[in-house]
Design an enzyme around this catalytic site. Sequence first.
Site, mmCIF file in Angstrom:
data_model
loop_
_atom_site.group_PDB
_atom_site.id
_atom_site.type_symbol
_atom_site.label_atom_id
_atom_site.label_comp_id
_atom_site.label_asym_id
_atom_site.label_seq_id
_atom_site.Cartn_x
_atom_site.Cartn_y
_atom_site.Cartn_z
ATOM 1 C CB SER A 261 15.922 46.010 32.489
ATOM 2 O OG SER A 261 16.723 45.094 33.001
ATOM 3 C CB SER A 262 20.693 45.376 35.427
ATOM 4 O OG SER A 262 20.005 44.327 35.680
ATOM 5 C CB CYS A 263 18.916 43.007 30.814
ATOM 6 S SG CYS A 263 17.729 43.794 29.981
ATOM 7 C CE1 TYR B 128 11.918 44.514 28.889
ATOM 8 C CE2 TYR B 128 14.048 44.106 29.862
ATOM 9 C CZ TYR B 128 12.887 44.578 29.991
ATOM 10 O OH TYR B 128 12.520 45.362 31.113
ATOM 11 C CG HIS C 273 12.465 38.298 36.495
ATOM 12 N ND1 HIS C 273 11.349 39.163 36.164
ATOM 13 C CD2 HIS C 273 13.325 38.701 35.310
ATOM 14 C CE1 HIS C 273 11.652 40.093 35.431
ATOM 15 N NE2 HIS C 273 12.712 39.776 34.921
ATOM 16 C CE LYS D 107 12.060 48.526 29.280
ATOM 17 N NZ LYS D 107 11.115 49.107 29.926
#
Length: 313
Positions: free
Chosen positions: A108-110, A137, A180, A141
């Site tokens: 994920s971009s997070c 999270y 989201h 990742k």
Amino acid sequence: MQQQDKIFVAGHRGMVGSAIVRRLQDDGFNNIVTRSSKDLDLRDQQQVSKFFAEEKPDYVFLAAAKVGGIIANNTYRAQFIYENMMIQNNVIHHAYVNNVKKLMFLGSSCIYPKMAPQPLKEDYLLTGLLEPTNEPYAIAKIAGIKMCDAYRAQYGCNYISVMPTNLYGPNDNYDLNNSHVLPALLRKFHEAKINNIPEVVVWGTGTPLREFLHADDMADACFYLMQHYNEEGLVNIGVGKDISIKDLALMIKDIVEYEGQLVFDATKPDGTPRKLMDVGKLHGLGWDAKIELKEGINEVYKQLKTSLWKQKI
């Protein structure tokens, strides 16, 4: 990948996994192995070990994860780090034990630092502090990316990592507390319209900028990279364009044809101020997104009106 190869798509019922299954089937791949979480708990090492030993898949798309929006990430912090770490540790390790030819790990971009320069380049990973609300999270990742690289370095495994931007599309989550922003707004505006509610409340100030990619574009990129990318590190998957939450809300308001007022609740967290992916590496590999945002949301809303909301979600 060859059409006769056995392909395990972990998380096939989710938005990401189901899109990957559709993309594979569109190209004639029908030897696809799937398991629901009831049939295979990916958090359980023994279950995962038995599954891989019996099925012996050739390729793995690791799209299974515990996911959610800002509130869910911040509320279930322990669950988000524990469950995601367990899922990816088990799948990546047993793919190695059972000689899987290639594995794709989806993140994920997070994962990028909260205040990283924009747009986000792949080499900005681990250069600063993470956004506090989704740190557990994101750390899970990041560990998955590094695990893929470590198994490549020590064992020669062809494991690759891709980091999609914010996604939307079929099989999204429309729970107002755990979803989201885009699906939450779609549901809010739809319900406000059919119930004649005079205003829709949007979490946050509306100023953060976000990028949105249709799940079918994401799946097409994954399918492409599985056949054309074989390096360590990660590849961003996105469109390279962003939009403010306020403008997104106005776009969805227009698509739904809602005529009430828009109110922003500044007591709710905004999250990262901006999160735009640099997709230069992806473009250089020969892939570009095709579905425009308004077109994609329109199609998703048409599907929802004839399916999910008939069931009164």
